[in-house]
Design a protein around this motif. Sequence first.
Motif, PDB file in Angstrom:
ATOM      1  N   SER A 242       0.806  -1.227   0.000  1.00 53.75           N
ATOM      2  CA  SER A 242       0.000   0.000   0.000  1.00 53.75           C
ATOM      3  C   SER A 242       0.834   1.270   0.000  1.00 53.75           C
ATOM      4  O   SER A 242       0.289   2.369  -0.048  1.00 53.75           O
ATOM      5  CB  SER A 242      -0.941   0.008   1.210  1.00 53.75           C
ATOM      6  OG  SER A 242      -1.836  -1.094   1.154  1.00 53.75           O
ATOM      7  N   GLU A 243       2.165   1.124   0.066  1.00 54.98           N
ATOM      8  CA  GLU A 243       3.029   2.303   0.150  1.00 54.98           C
ATOM      9  C   GLU A 243       3.582   2.685  -1.219  1.00 54.98           C
ATOM     10  O   GLU A 243       3.903   1.811  -2.028  1.00 54.98           O
ATOM     11  CB  GLU A 243       4.220   2.015   1.073  1.00 54.98           C
ATOM     12  CG  GLU A 243       3.850   1.711   2.510  1.00 54.98           C
ATOM     13  CD  GLU A 243       5.080   1.404   3.339  1.00 54.98           C
ATOM     14  OE1 GLU A 243       6.175   1.904   2.976  1.00 54.98           O
ATOM     15  OE2 GLU A 243       4.968   0.657   4.323  1.00 54.98           O
ATOM     16  N   PRO A 358      -2.917  -2.002  -4.258  1.00 48.63           N
ATOM     17  CA  PRO A 358      -4.229  -1.444  -3.877  1.00 48.63           C
ATOM     18  C   PRO A 358      -5.055  -1.154  -5.128  1.00 48.63           C
ATOM     19  O   PRO A 358      -4.514  -0.742  -6.166  1.00 48.63           O
ATOM     20  CB  PRO A 358      -3.867  -0.150  -3.144  1.00 48.63           C
ATOM     21  CG  PRO A 358      -2.448  -0.335  -2.710  1.00 48.63           C
ATOM     22  CD  PRO A 358      -1.804  -1.195  -3.751  1.00 48.63           C
ATOM     23  N   ARG A 362      -3.767   0.208  -8.839  1.00 46.41           N
ATOM     24  CA  ARG A 362      -3.420  -1.020  -9.541  1.00 46.41           C
ATOM     25  C   ARG A 362      -3.323  -0.778 -11.044  1.00 46.41           C
ATOM     26  O   ARG A 362      -4.282  -0.379 -11.681  1.00 46.41           O
ATOM     27  CB  ARG A 362      -4.454  -2.099  -9.249  1.00 46.41           C
ATOM     28  CG  ARG A 362      -4.081  -3.491  -9.735  1.00 46.41           C
ATOM     29  CD  ARG A 362      -5.117  -4.502  -9.296  1.00 46.41           C
ATOM     30  NE  ARG A 362      -5.192  -4.561  -7.845  1.00 46.41           N
ATOM     31  CZ  ARG A 362      -6.254  -5.037  -7.181  1.00 46.41           C
ATOM     32  NH1 ARG A 362      -7.314  -5.440  -7.847  1.00 46.41           N
ATOM     33  NH2 ARG A 362      -6.237  -5.065  -5.867  1.00 46.41           N
TER      34      ARG A 362
END
Length: 425
Positions: A242-243, A358, A362
């Motif tokens: 997610s980073e 995410p 994406r």
Amino acid sequence: MSLFYLTLLLATPSVAAETVDTETHRAGDEIGLPHVITDRAGSACSKENHAKCIHELHITALSTNRGVGAISGAPEKTAAPLAPSTYPQITDIRPVSSGLDIASLLRPKKIPPSSAPDVVGAFRFLCGAGQVSYDDPIVYPGQPGAAHLHQFFGNLGANAHSTYESLRKSGESTCHNDLNRSAYWMPAMLDGKGRVVRPDFVSIYYKRRPASDPFCTKAGKRCVGIPRGLRFVFGWDQTRPSEPQPENNKLFNFKCVQGWSPVTAAFPDMVEPMKTCKPGQWLSATISTPQCWNGVDLDSKNHRSHLADMVRNRSAGQLACPATHPWIIPQFTMGVAYSIAVGDDPTAWSLSSDHMLPASTRRAGASFHSDYFEAWQEEIRLRWEAGCLDNMLNCSDGDLGDGQIMARGKRYPSGKASPRLVPVP
């Protein structure tokens, strides 16, 4: 043989990319990355949950000097077995005999030309596509089927239980011939129709300044060889899905090519190139490794932090290894070539790890990464490091730079992958 194939095989080092500013060629793996353990329950499209993962991905796509003694390759003392909770250091790995008839796998060859005016020596070879498997002997050792689907190349015997010893002792290699039993793997390419697209070939291009170059002691302690049994992951980091990862995204790129010529610019994912790529062309994926090593560890908790990239000293303006990783090892760049055929829909292609991104960010290909587990015939690796890299020669096609070349084995890639498409297992 295609012109693109020859381009990757015979290409010379790029002065602009490697002598002027290697940071523009590739930035680096993170330095001092926090030790984050992968959430194994949700980190991968394993065999059990593959159908659900791929369905979700398709919907999204539609909407959008302790160890330095071993550097020379000298035999080491046998160490006590590693405890399960530790990671190997160079004093833990001893030489392992392959049982190969080395002389039968070599041929005579004239000494190749210098790489000048470039300042790096180069060693190149080609690999064919190998097994497709849900195994990952680095991230999920001893856990068959726990990873997302991988395309392997190199050692055909590599699996979840692979160790340095097992790789050295057995396995045919798709990387030129069996003198290189190293294992390489990356996310499998999926065509959106339940099939894996196997690459026609993979080019591996090792490079490093000669050990005698003054740069080696300015940018680090010394330029050295690849430590025996080194293993690591490079590219996008699945432990931080997610980073933002700008430091890792600069490691790789995608473009569409035809023959010698690029059809598109290089992009950080596959979306734009695949809008353009047509039958008879190739999707080219390129990714590079870090080049600074801490001199002790062959692996680490996140499979990355024992390596680092060079950083620029703002006052001096010079690239150098961080003080924690002062040993400069050969860097390799991996180029993967996927042919586009009649009937393909390249805009539906994705990597098997893309589902881990995410949904809001994406994009097909943005999770590109690769794994490496070193298992070269040691005397051969030492020869091309000395003959090609330390003599600053331009070695191609497995040329060792000392009057001999690796013979092309029966797994050597020639033309299109066969079969090119295989069902997702």
